[in-house]
Write a protein that holds these residues in place. Structure first.
Motif, PDB file in Angstrom:
ATOM      1  N   CYS A 178       0.841  -1.192   0.000  1.00  0.00           N
ATOM      2  CA  CYS A 178       0.000   0.000   0.000  1.00  0.00           C
ATOM      3  C   CYS A 178       0.880   1.248   0.000  1.00  0.00           C
ATOM      4  CB  CYS A 178      -0.915   0.000   1.230  1.00  0.00           C
ATOM      5  SG  CYS A 178      -2.054   1.404   1.265  1.00  0.00           S
ATOM      6  N   ILE A 179       0.701   2.098  -1.002  1.00  0.00           N
ATOM      7  CA  ILE A 179       1.413   3.365  -1.099  1.00  0.00           C
ATOM      8  C   ILE A 179       0.545   4.418  -0.409  1.00  0.00           C
ATOM      9  CG2 ILE A 179       2.538   5.008  -2.640  1.00  0.00           C
ATOM     10  CD1 ILE A 179       3.551   2.005  -2.764  1.00  0.00           C
ATOM     11  N   VAL A 180       1.098   5.039   0.621  1.00  0.00           N
ATOM     12  CA  VAL A 180       0.317   5.903   1.499  1.00  0.00           C
ATOM     13  C   VAL A 180       0.697   7.373   1.292  1.00  0.00           C
ATOM     14  CG1 VAL A 180      -0.269   6.382   3.911  1.00  0.00           C
ATOM     15  CG2 VAL A 180       0.223   4.028   3.195  1.00  0.00           C
ATOM     16  N   PRO A 181      -0.284   8.223   0.995  1.00  0.00           N
ATOM     17  CA  PRO A 181      -0.001   9.651   0.863  1.00  0.00           C
ATOM     18  C   PRO A 181       0.037  10.332   2.226  1.00  0.00           C
ATOM     19  CG  PRO A 181      -2.322   9.273   0.495  1.00  0.00           C
ATOM     20  CD  PRO A 181      -1.698   7.907   0.738  1.00  0.00           C
ATOM     21  N   ALA A 182       0.663  11.481   2.276  1.00  0.00           N
ATOM     22  CA  ALA A 182       0.693  12.273   3.505  1.00  0.00           C
ATOM     23  C   ALA A 182       1.194  13.671   3.176  1.00  0.00           C
ATOM     24  CB  ALA A 182       1.604  11.629   4.542  1.00  0.00           C
ATOM     25  N   ILE A 183       0.941  14.559   4.082  1.00  0.00           N
ATOM     26  CA  ILE A 183       1.548  15.884   3.988  1.00  0.00           C
ATOM     27  C   ILE A 183       2.983  15.777   4.485  1.00  0.00           C
ATOM     28  CG2 ILE A 183       1.437  18.268   4.807  1.00  0.00           C
ATOM     29  CD1 ILE A 183      -1.634  17.753   5.214  1.00  0.00           C
ATOM     30  N   SER A 184       3.175  14.991   5.545  1.00  0.00           N
ATOM     31  CA  SER A 184       4.488  14.824   6.161  1.00  0.00           C
ATOM     32  C   SER A 184       4.560  13.465   6.843  1.00  0.00           C
ATOM     33  CB  SER A 184       4.704  15.937   7.199  1.00  0.00           C
ATOM     34  OG  SER A 184       5.923  15.781   7.879  1.00  0.00           O
ATOM     35  N   PHE A 185       5.775  12.949   6.993  1.00  0.00           N
ATOM     36  CA  PHE A 185       6.040  11.752   7.788  1.00  0.00           C
ATOM     37  C   PHE A 185       7.121  12.084   8.805  1.00  0.00           C
ATOM     38  CE2 PHE A 185       4.253   9.652   4.081  1.00  0.00           C
ATOM     39  CZ  PHE A 185       3.545   8.602   4.633  1.00  0.00           C
ATOM     40  N   ASP A 186       7.103  11.370   9.924  1.00  0.00           N
ATOM     41  CA  ASP A 186       8.253  11.457  10.816  1.00  0.00           C
ATOM     42  C   ASP A 186       9.091  10.192  10.635  1.00  0.00           C
ATOM     43  OD1 ASP A 186       7.283   9.424  12.574  1.00  0.00           O
ATOM     44  OD2 ASP A 186       6.509  10.871  14.016  1.00  0.00           O
ATOM     45  N   ARG A 187      10.264  10.192  11.213  1.00  0.00           N
ATOM     46  CA  ARG A 187      11.213   9.093  11.005  1.00  0.00           C
ATOM     47  C   ARG A 187      10.765   7.781  11.639  1.00  0.00           C
ATOM     48  NH1 ARG A 187      15.149  10.904   8.131  1.00  0.00           N
ATOM     49  NH2 ARG A 187      15.613  13.120   8.127  1.00  0.00           N
ATOM     50  N   ARG A 188       9.685   7.824  12.419  1.00  0.00           N
ATOM     51  CA  ARG A 188       9.119   6.597  12.996  1.00  0.00           C
ATOM     52  C   ARG A 188       8.055   5.998  12.078  1.00  0.00           C
ATOM     53  NH1 ARG A 188       6.356   8.491  18.055  1.00  0.00           N
ATOM     54  NH2 ARG A 188       5.701  10.027  16.540  1.00  0.00           N
ATOM     55  N   GLY A 189       7.762   6.696  10.978  1.00  0.00           N
ATOM     56  CA  GLY A 189       6.781   6.201  10.027  1.00  0.00           C
ATOM     57  C   GLY A 189       5.376   6.731  10.231  1.00  0.00           C
ATOM     58  N   TYR A 190       5.191   7.619  11.215  1.00  0.00           N
ATOM     59  CA  TYR A 190       3.873   8.200  11.429  1.00  0.00           C
ATOM     60  C   TYR A 190       3.673   9.352  10.452  1.00  0.00           C
ATOM     61  CZ  TYR A 190       3.322   5.378  15.557  1.00  0.00           C
ATOM     62  OH  TYR A 190       3.196   4.311  16.405  1.00  0.00           O
ATOM     63  N   ARG A 191       2.429   9.530  10.046  1.00  0.00           N
ATOM     64  CA  ARG A 191       2.120  10.509   9.015  1.00  0.00           C
ATOM     65  C   ARG A 191       1.206  11.606   9.534  1.00  0.00           C
ATOM     66  NH1 ARG A 191      -3.084   9.098   7.046  1.00  0.00           N
ATOM     67  NH2 ARG A 191      -2.829  10.076   5.036  1.00  0.00           N
ATOM     68  N   LEU A 192       1.317  12.726   8.883  1.00  0.00           N
ATOM     69  CA  LEU A 192       0.348  13.790   9.061  1.00  0.00           C
ATOM     70  C   LEU A 192      -0.448  13.815   7.765  1.00  0.00           C
ATOM     71  CD1 LEU A 192      -0.666  16.122  10.855  1.00  0.00           C
ATOM     72  CD2 LEU A 192       0.866  17.619   9.563  1.00  0.00           C
ATOM     73  N   GLY A 193      -1.693  13.354   7.845  1.00  0.00           N
ATOM     74  CA  GLY A 193      -2.563  13.328   6.677  1.00  0.00           C
ATOM     75  C   GLY A 193      -3.452  14.550   6.671  1.00  0.00           C
ATOM     76  N   TYR A 194      -4.616  14.385   6.072  1.00  0.00           N
ATOM     77  CA  TYR A 194      -5.541  15.510   5.925  1.00  0.00           C
ATOM     78  C   TYR A 194      -6.552  15.598   7.055  1.00  0.00           C
ATOM     79  CZ  TYR A 194      -3.447  16.012   1.376  1.00  0.00           C
ATOM     80  OH  TYR A 194      -2.540  16.200   0.380  1.00  0.00           O
ATOM     81  N   GLY A 195      -6.474  14.668   8.002  1.00  0.00           N
ATOM     82  CA  GLY A 195      -7.316  14.750   9.180  1.00  0.00           C
ATOM     83  C   GLY A 195      -8.661  14.054   9.075  1.00  0.00           C
ATOM     84  N   LYS A 196      -8.893  13.352   7.985  1.00  0.00           N
ATOM     85  CA  LYS A 196     -10.169  12.658   7.812  1.00  0.00           C
ATOM     86  C   LYS A 196     -10.090  11.200   8.289  1.00  0.00           C
ATOM     87  CE  LYS A 196     -11.988  16.179   5.568  1.00  0.00           C
ATOM     88  NZ  LYS A 196     -12.710  17.151   6.305  1.00  0.00           N
ATOM     89  N   GLY A 197      -8.881  10.643   8.406  1.00  0.00           N
ATOM     90  CA  GLY A 197      -8.707   9.303   8.955  1.00  0.00           C
ATOM     91  C   GLY A 197      -8.891   8.141   7.986  1.00  0.00           C
ATOM     92  N   TYR A 198      -9.011   8.414   6.705  1.00  0.00           N
ATOM     93  CA  TYR A 198      -9.260   7.331   5.743  1.00  0.00           C
ATOM     94  C   TYR A 198      -8.156   6.279   5.760  1.00  0.00           C
ATOM     95  CZ  TYR A 198     -13.186   9.849   3.706  1.00  0.00           C
ATOM     96  OH  TYR A 198     -14.399  10.473   3.519  1.00  0.00           O
ATOM     97  N   TYR A 199      -6.920   6.701   5.636  1.00  0.00           N
ATOM     98  CA  TYR A 199      -5.827   5.720   5.588  1.00  0.00           C
ATOM     99  C   TYR A 199      -5.603   5.062   6.939  1.00  0.00           C
ATOM    100  CZ  TYR A 199      -4.487   5.970   0.756  1.00  0.00           C
ATOM    101  OH  TYR A 199      -4.485   5.837  -0.608  1.00  0.00           O
ATOM    102  N   ASP A 200      -5.734   5.790   8.031  1.00  0.00           N
ATOM    103  CA  ASP A 200      -5.559   5.167   9.344  1.00  0.00           C
ATOM    104  C   ASP A 200      -6.602   4.070   9.559  1.00  0.00           C
ATOM    105  OD1 ASP A 200      -3.285   6.565  10.268  1.00  0.00           O
ATOM    106  OD2 ASP A 200      -4.535   8.307  10.707  1.00  0.00           O
ATOM    107  N   LEU A 251       9.781  14.065  14.547  1.00  0.00           N
ATOM    108  CA  LEU A 251       8.671  13.646  15.392  1.00  0.00           C
ATOM    109  C   LEU A 251       7.408  14.432  15.041  1.00  0.00           C
ATOM    110  CD1 LEU A 251       8.075  11.822  17.893  1.00  0.00           C
ATOM    111  CD2 LEU A 251       8.599  13.814  19.298  1.00  0.00           C
ATOM    112  N   LEU A 252       6.336  13.712  14.764  1.00  0.00           N
ATOM    113  CA  LEU A 252       5.021  14.321  14.560  1.00  0.00           C
ATOM    114  C   LEU A 252       4.114  13.895  15.714  1.00  0.00           C
ATOM    115  CD1 LEU A 252       4.409  13.604  10.757  1.00  0.00           C
ATOM    116  CD2 LEU A 252       4.661  15.866  11.812  1.00  0.00           C
ATOM    117  N   PRO A 253       3.142  14.714  16.062  1.00  0.00           N
ATOM    118  CA  PRO A 253       2.191  14.268  17.084  1.00  0.00           C
ATOM    119  C   PRO A 253       1.381  13.100  16.534  1.00  0.00           C
ATOM    120  CG  PRO A 253       1.503  16.373  16.137  1.00  0.00           C
ATOM    121  CD  PRO A 253       2.843  16.055  15.562  1.00  0.00           C
ATOM    122  N   ASN A 254       1.168  12.091  17.370  1.00  0.00           N
ATOM    123  CA  ASN A 254       0.332  10.973  16.941  1.00  0.00           C
ATOM    124  C   ASN A 254      -0.492  10.482  18.124  1.00  0.00           C
ATOM    125  OD1 ASN A 254       3.030   9.803  17.804  1.00  0.00           O
ATOM    126  ND2 ASN A 254       1.863   7.927  17.600  1.00  0.00           N
TER     127      ASN A 254
END
Length: 185
Positions: free
Chosen positions: A119-141, A163-166
């Motif tokens: 699965c190729i996952v889009p994001a606005i940003s990723f942190d080095r732990r693999g967590y993403r900042l998406g668009y806030g709708k939660g579809y991919y999560d 580090l991104l908030p998760n």
């Protein structure tokens, strides 16, 4: 406004200002195609990029030429539900929810078996732990909660942070690919 909302706004502006976008997009897609799990997969779950996202059209077309099955997501409601549908070409795609290009469900078959897929996952940003900042709708999560195969995030290097908030609903990816290389998470 939440911390994530402020970050989204700030990082979206930064992404719109990415220089040499076309060259970086091609470099990222070429690195994706060099990834062993990608090459070994039968099915690739891509996304159809928005104008400021990493353009995946080149990789989609290449995967189809190489005989891989390719599927794109369809947002089935405004509450975070999405399904993937097989496409035979980008001609099977039309504009859907949120102005996102999606497979035409009238001519495309729904994916029910995700075995041996990536699965190729889009994001606005990723942190080095693999967590993403998406668009806030939660579809991919929501999708990734039940997805058991590998996931790969595509991101411009300048948008990868330490580090991104998760929270407990956020799911990390297995790999992040930027124009500068592949990060195994």
């Amino acid at each position: 406004m939440s911390v994530k909302d402020n970050l989204r706004r700030e990082l979206k502006q930064k992404r719109k200002a990415v220089e040499e976008k076309d060259q970086k997009d091609k470099a990222i897609c070429n690195l994706l195609q060099s990834l062993e799990p990608y090459n070994n997969a039968d099915l690739i779950l891509f996304y159809a990029a928005l104008s400021d996202e990493i353009n995946t059209d080149f990789a989609i077309e290449n995967a189809l030429r190489c005989g891989k099955k390719v599927a794109l997501p369809v947002c089935t409601d405004k509450n975070g539900s999405m399904c993937f549908y097989y496409i035979r070409s980008l001609a099977d795609v039309k504009t859907g929810y949120f102005g996102i290009r999606e497979p035409d469900v009238n001519i495309c078959k729904k994916v029910t078996d995700f075995s041996n897929s990536v699965c190729i996952v889009p994001a606005i940003s990723f942190d080095r732990r693999g967590y993403r900042l998406g668009y806030g709708k939660g579809y991919y999560d929501r999708f990734l909660q039940n997805y058991t195969s590998l996931s790969v995030g595509l991101c411009y290097n300048e948008l990868i942070t330490d580090l991104l908030p998760n929270d407990k609903y956020d799911i990390s990816v297995n790999y992040i690919i930027s124009e500068d290389g592949i990060i195994s998470v």
